[in-house]
Design a protein around this motif. Structure first.
Motif, short mmCIF file in Angstrom:
data_model
loop_
_atom_site.label_atom_id
_atom_site.label_comp_id
_atom_site.label_asym_id
_atom_site.label_seq_id
_atom_site.Cartn_x
_atom_site.Cartn_y
_atom_site.Cartn_z
N GLY A 239 -2.54 45.26 76.89
CA GLY A 239 -3.22 43.98 76.81
C GLY A 239 -3.20 43.35 75.43
O GLY A 239 -4.01 42.48 75.13
N THR B 160 4.27 42.51 76.34
CA THR B 160 5.15 41.85 77.30
C THR B 160 5.55 40.46 76.80
O THR B 160 6.72 40.07 76.88
N THR B 161 4.58 39.75 76.27
CA THR B 161 4.85 38.41 75.73
C THR B 161 5.85 38.50 74.58
O THR B 161 6.82 37.73 74.51
N THR C 289 0.38 34.26 66.13
CA THR C 289 0.93 35.36 66.93
C THR C 289 2.31 34.97 67.45
O THR C 289 3.27 35.73 67.30
P1 ADP Z 1 0.68 43.93 77.17
O1 ADP Z 1 2.10 43.87 77.65
O2 ADP Z 1 0.56 44.56 75.82
O3 ADP Z 1 -0.26 44.56 78.15
P2 ADP Z 1 0.65 41.04 77.61
O4 ADP Z 1 1.75 40.41 76.82
O5 ADP Z 1 0.88 41.21 79.08
O6 ADP Z 1 0.18 42.43 76.96
O7 ADP Z 1 -0.66 40.20 77.37
C1 ADP Z 1 -1.82 40.53 78.08
C2 ADP Z 1 -2.80 39.38 78.09
O8 ADP Z 1 -3.39 39.25 76.79
C3 ADP Z 1 -2.18 38.00 78.40
O9 ADP Z 1 -2.17 37.72 79.75
C4 ADP Z 1 -3.12 37.09 77.65
O10 ADP Z 1 -4.26 36.84 78.42
C5 ADP Z 1 -3.53 37.89 76.45
N1 ADP Z 1 -2.69 37.60 75.27
C6 ADP Z 1 -1.58 38.27 74.89
N2 ADP Z 1 -1.09 37.75 73.76
C7 ADP Z 1 -1.91 36.73 73.43
C8 ADP Z 1 -1.94 35.79 72.36
N3 ADP Z 1 -1.02 35.84 71.39
N4 ADP Z 1 -2.92 34.89 72.35
C9 ADP Z 1 -3.86 34.87 73.32
N5 ADP Z 1 -3.90 35.72 74.34
C10 ADP Z 1 -2.94 36.63 74.41
#
Ligand code: ADP
Ligand code: G6P
Length: 355
Positions: free
Chosen positions: A19, A23-24, A323
């Motif tokens: 979280g 992934t992003t 970010t």
């Molecule tokens: P992971 O792969 O580490 O679990 P994700 O990329 O799926 O993380 O992101 C999980 C959630 O966290 C997203 O759906 C969003 O709600 C929040 N999030 C992630 N990156 C950001 C960001 N840079 N700014 C705001 N919210 C974010």
């Protein structure tokens, strides 16, 4: 010698708690290399792997040795080393680096069970994303570059609430409880990895709003280790200086609370680093070119590439702040690193033959 350049696949580690935006970040990274990353064709629909022309991204949850039931029985979290098979992780990453395909297990997030394995063919770039890419010394030794996403507790909490309450229907109390339950193992096994990272993206509460408790604005630091082969830190205006910059005004629209950049040398776990910092958020993303034109060593291939990447993925979380900006810059840096390793390999075929 067994330098990274002598081998086939370039291996990148991306560590963070779940979280925290892995992934992003991966979507931004694979976009910099061109082409969308997709799940393997004809695969298990619960595969965690993403494949594009240049890169294969594997999720280290696939190396869970204890499934959900096993973890419950033994009373360990997914963050605990006992729940993960580092021997297998090491053997398989090493095999891929040496050009051999492997049958990697799949951890099924829907069922909490281990599914039959999938074939991973050595790609140009292998990204290991997950909780522990830098935990095991042997795996760490296979990484050509490593990144840690360090999201402070305050911000992690705000993001988790956003996602788990809105999208997954969890209660505020249960989110708090799950963060608390993970904290000891997070502190013991995940957080310490950041000392090994070549680049750290730190996400902190803003300093522009006194006692901010909304968590809508963030101060983000890009911490870049000095002296890392094939990685030249980006900087603002003048390399090595200490700079504080408020770009708001005629060329950049900033509504409350504004935007503040900083650039300075620092030490991080006793290592020399360069730090770029951005506090605040962009109002108009196309104006980012004004900021981009003042940053140096971005490893772009053409004018406006950072701005273009940010505009292309304006819908990704974090696109209006540090970010997204720093993830994009790190993506460009990884592309540059990869190209330098390939060029080095081409220049000394004897070394390449060692692979
Ligand atoms: P992971 O792969 O580490 O679990 P994700 O990329 O799926 O993380 O992101 C999980 C959630 O966290 C997203 O759906 C969003 O709600 C929040 N999030 C992630 N990156 C950001 C960001 N840079 N700014 C705001 N919210 C974010
Ligand atoms: C994955 C994630 C962990 C998460 C776990 C759920 O392994 O990477 O961050 O905690 O799934 O584990 P649980 O034991 O709650 O099913």
């Amino acid at each position: 010698t067994c330098s990274a350049a002598g081998r086939g696949t370039v291996v990148i580690g991306l560590a963070a708690d779940s979280g925290c935006g892995k992934t992003t970040f991966m979507r931004r990274l694979t976009s910099v290399f061109g082409g969308e990353a997709e799940p393997p064709r004809g695969s298990n629909p619960d595969s965690n792997t993403l494949i594009s022309d240049a890169a294969t991204v594997i999720c280290l949850d696939d190396y869970h040795s204890l499934d959900r039931t096993g973890r419950k029985e033994k009373g360990v979290t997914a963050l605990h080393p006992r729940a993960n098979d580092f021997d297998l992780m090491y053997r398989q990453v090493k095999a891929i680096k040496e050009g051999r395909a492997v049958e990697k297990p799949i951890y099924n997030h829907a069922t909490g069970l281990l599914d039959p394995p999938e074939l991973i063919i050595p790609p140009k770039i292998l990204v290991l994303e997950g909780l522990h890419p830098m935990y095991d010394e042997r795996v760490r030794g296979l990484l050509d570059f490593s990144i840690y996403l360090d999201v402070s507790n305050e911000v992690k909490f705000a993001w988790k609430i956003q996602r788990d309450m809105a999208e997954r229907g969890h209660s505020l109390e249960s989110i708090k409880a799950s963060i608390e339950a993970r904290k000891p193992d997070f502190d013991a096994y995940i957080d310490p990895q950041k000392q090994h990272a070549d680049a750290v993206i730190e996400v902190l509460p803003t300093r522009l709003i006194p006692d901010d408790d909304e968590g809508k604005v963030q101060r983000v630091k890009l911490i870049m280790k000095e002296g890392v082969k094939h990685f030249a830190p980006a900087y603002l205006f003048d390399e090595g200086s200490t700079i504080s910059w408020v770009p708001c005004g005629r060329k950049l629209s900033c509504s409350y609370p504004g935007i503040k950049f900083a650039y300075f040398p620092d030490t991080y776990f006793a290592r020399e680093v360069s730090v770029l910092e951005m506090d605040g958020k962009f109002d108009k993303l196309d104006e980012l070119i004004y900021v981009e034109s003042h940053l140096r060593n971005l490893s772009t291939k053409y004018y406006r590439e950072v701005t273009q990447q940010m505009l292309k993925h304006a819908d990704f979380p974090g696109s209006n702040n540090g970010t997204g900006l720093f993830q994009t810059i790190v993506g460009l840096k990884i592309r540059h690193l990869y190209e330098q390793i390939v060029a080095e390999r081409a220049a000394s075929p004897a070394l390449a033959a060692v692979a």
